[in-house]
Motif scaffolding. Structure first.
Motif, short mmCIF file in Angstrom:
data_model
loop_
_atom_site.label_atom_id
_atom_site.label_comp_id
_atom_site.label_asym_id
_atom_site.label_seq_id
_atom_site.Cartn_x
_atom_site.Cartn_y
_atom_site.Cartn_z
N ALA B 94 0.75 -1.16 0.00
CA ALA B 94 0.04 -0.03 0.07
C ALA B 94 1.05 1.23 0.06
O ALA B 94 0.76 2.16 -0.82
N LYS B 139 -7.36 7.11 2.38
CA LYS B 139 -8.26 6.78 1.45
C LYS B 139 -7.57 5.55 0.58
O LYS B 139 -8.18 4.53 0.54
N LYS B 140 -6.54 6.07 -0.17
CA LYS B 140 -6.08 5.00 -0.92
C LYS B 140 -5.61 3.79 -0.33
O LYS B 140 -5.62 2.84 -0.93
N LEU B 142 -6.51 2.47 2.63
CA LEU B 142 -7.61 1.63 2.84
C LEU B 142 -8.23 0.70 1.79
O LEU B 142 -8.47 -0.36 1.93
N GLU B 143 -8.32 1.45 0.63
CA GLU B 143 -8.72 0.64 -0.37
C GLU B 143 -7.90 -0.46 -1.11
O GLU B 143 -8.36 -1.59 -1.20
N ILE B 144 -6.57 -0.30 -1.00
CA ILE B 144 -5.62 -1.16 -1.25
C ILE B 144 -5.56 -2.30 -0.21
O ILE B 144 -5.57 -3.46 -0.69
N GLN B 146 -7.90 -3.27 1.87
CA GLN B 146 -9.09 -3.91 1.74
C GLN B 146 -8.93 -5.19 0.71
O GLN B 146 -9.52 -6.18 0.86
N GLU B 147 -8.34 -4.69 -0.59
CA GLU B 147 -8.35 -5.73 -1.53
C GLU B 147 -7.24 -6.97 -0.87
O GLU B 147 -7.59 -8.05 -1.47
N TRP B 154 -10.67 -4.13 7.59
CA TRP B 154 -10.65 -3.56 6.68
C TRP B 154 -11.97 -3.26 5.74
O TRP B 154 -12.06 -2.87 4.83
N THR B 155 -12.96 -3.49 6.46
CA THR B 155 -14.23 -3.26 5.96
C THR B 155 -14.63 -1.96 6.09
O THR B 155 -15.65 -1.32 5.50
N ARG B 157 -14.39 2.26 5.78
CA ARG B 157 -14.23 2.83 4.35
C ARG B 157 -14.24 4.13 4.94
O ARG B 157 -14.96 4.66 5.95
N THR B 158 -13.19 4.69 4.37
CA THR B 158 -13.29 6.18 4.55
C THR B 158 -14.45 6.91 3.83
O THR B 158 -14.92 6.67 2.84
#
Lengths: 125, 159
Positions: B94, B139-140, B142-144, B146-147, B154-155, B157-158
């Motif tokens: 990340a 934000k970025k 957390l998205e990565i 979560q993948e 990691w569910t 979300r911002t």
């Protein structure tokens, strides 16, 4: 702190810092020892203006010693100047020795101070 | 900790080591410039940050071509199960997706627990810029993450 912040902080704290290679610490210390010299210039023994005063006094002393009666070389304006100075004939020999000695000692001290002033002492940071 | 900062910015062991060495040399030589207006660690991080960023800018073009050939470092496998090493790899991945400046800012904030003001001191960025970088990076990341991490944390979300 919001939950996303908390989650990220927990992850960063759990993973922790990067582990530096074991040799890096020694390498940095060795490099600092080799290269990180701190140039320290000690303060001079006397301030510049003090040395100027001493220098003027020394020059005056030498000039006076040369011009004192008995030297046989006082002519012209020097003789005129000597006429206005107190009569020091009776102590001229002792005074001359003292003045010349003082001038020599001042010179030695000046050279010593100049050496101390330019001295560079390497220290390891 | 200095090594962490340089490594997070440079993402390369050798460069990070050299930047760490440079940091300490610069710190020793510039010690007289430390005025005591901030914590010493913050001042030291600022030296590390500037040293590493400067080095990363010098080799940025080189890095791009390497990334294209070798792929990004630390990319976790699809079998990530949430162990510490998996989480480490996920975090490194990340971070590798952020710019060097952003990676340094989030590391200062989440690992070194520095305030925005301290990050401003360490990086020379403006406070608003630091806040924007933190928000964008969070934000970025957390998205990565979560993948790659299948944990409930990691569910989140911002917004």
């Amino acid at each position: 702190m919001n939950p996303a912040d908390r989650a990220l902080e927990d992850l960063f704290q759990e993973v922790g810092p990067e582990r530096a290679p074991s040799h890096l610490h020694a390498r940095i210390l060795a490099q600092l020892a080799d290269k990180a010299e701190i140039r320290t210039v000690p303060a001079p023994l006397l301030a510049r203006w003090q040395w100027i005063l001493i220098g003027l006094a020394a020059m005056g002393s030498i000039l006076l010693a040369v011009m004192l009666p008995g030297n046989g070389s006082s002519t012209g304006w020097i003789a005129l100047l000597m006429d206005h100075l107190p009569d020091m004939t009776s102590i001229s020999s002792t005074l001359r020795t003292t003045l010349i000695g003082g001038a020599v000692i001042s010179g030695i001290l000046y050279v010593l101070d100049a050496q101390l002033n330019t001295r560079v002492r390497p220290t390891h940071g | 900790m200095v090594y962490t900062v340089t490594h997070r910015i440079l993402r390369n062991d050798m460069d990070a080591e050299e930047a760490t060495q440079d940091t300490f040399l610069k710190a020793i030589r510039g010690l007289h410039t430390f005025q005591g207006g901030s914590r010493f660690s913050t001042w030291l991080y600022s030296v590390a940050y500037r040293t590493a960023i400067s080095r990363s800018r010098l080799r940025r073009t080189e890095d791009r071509s390497l990334d294209e050939v070798e792929g990004r470092p630390g990319e976790p496998g699809s079998e990530a199960q949430g162990t510490t090493s998996d989480r480490r790899r996920a975090l490194e991945h990340a971070l590798s997706r952020l710019t060097p400046e952003d990676a340094a800012v989030v590391t200062f904030h989440y690992l070194h627990e520095m305030s925005v003001d301290e990050i401003v001191t360490a990086t020379g960025l403006s406070a608003s810029n630091v806040k924007v970088k933190l928000h964008r990076s969070r934000k970025k990341m957390l998205e990565i993450l979560q993948e790659h991490l299948k944990e409930e944390v990691w569910t989140l979300r911002t917004e």
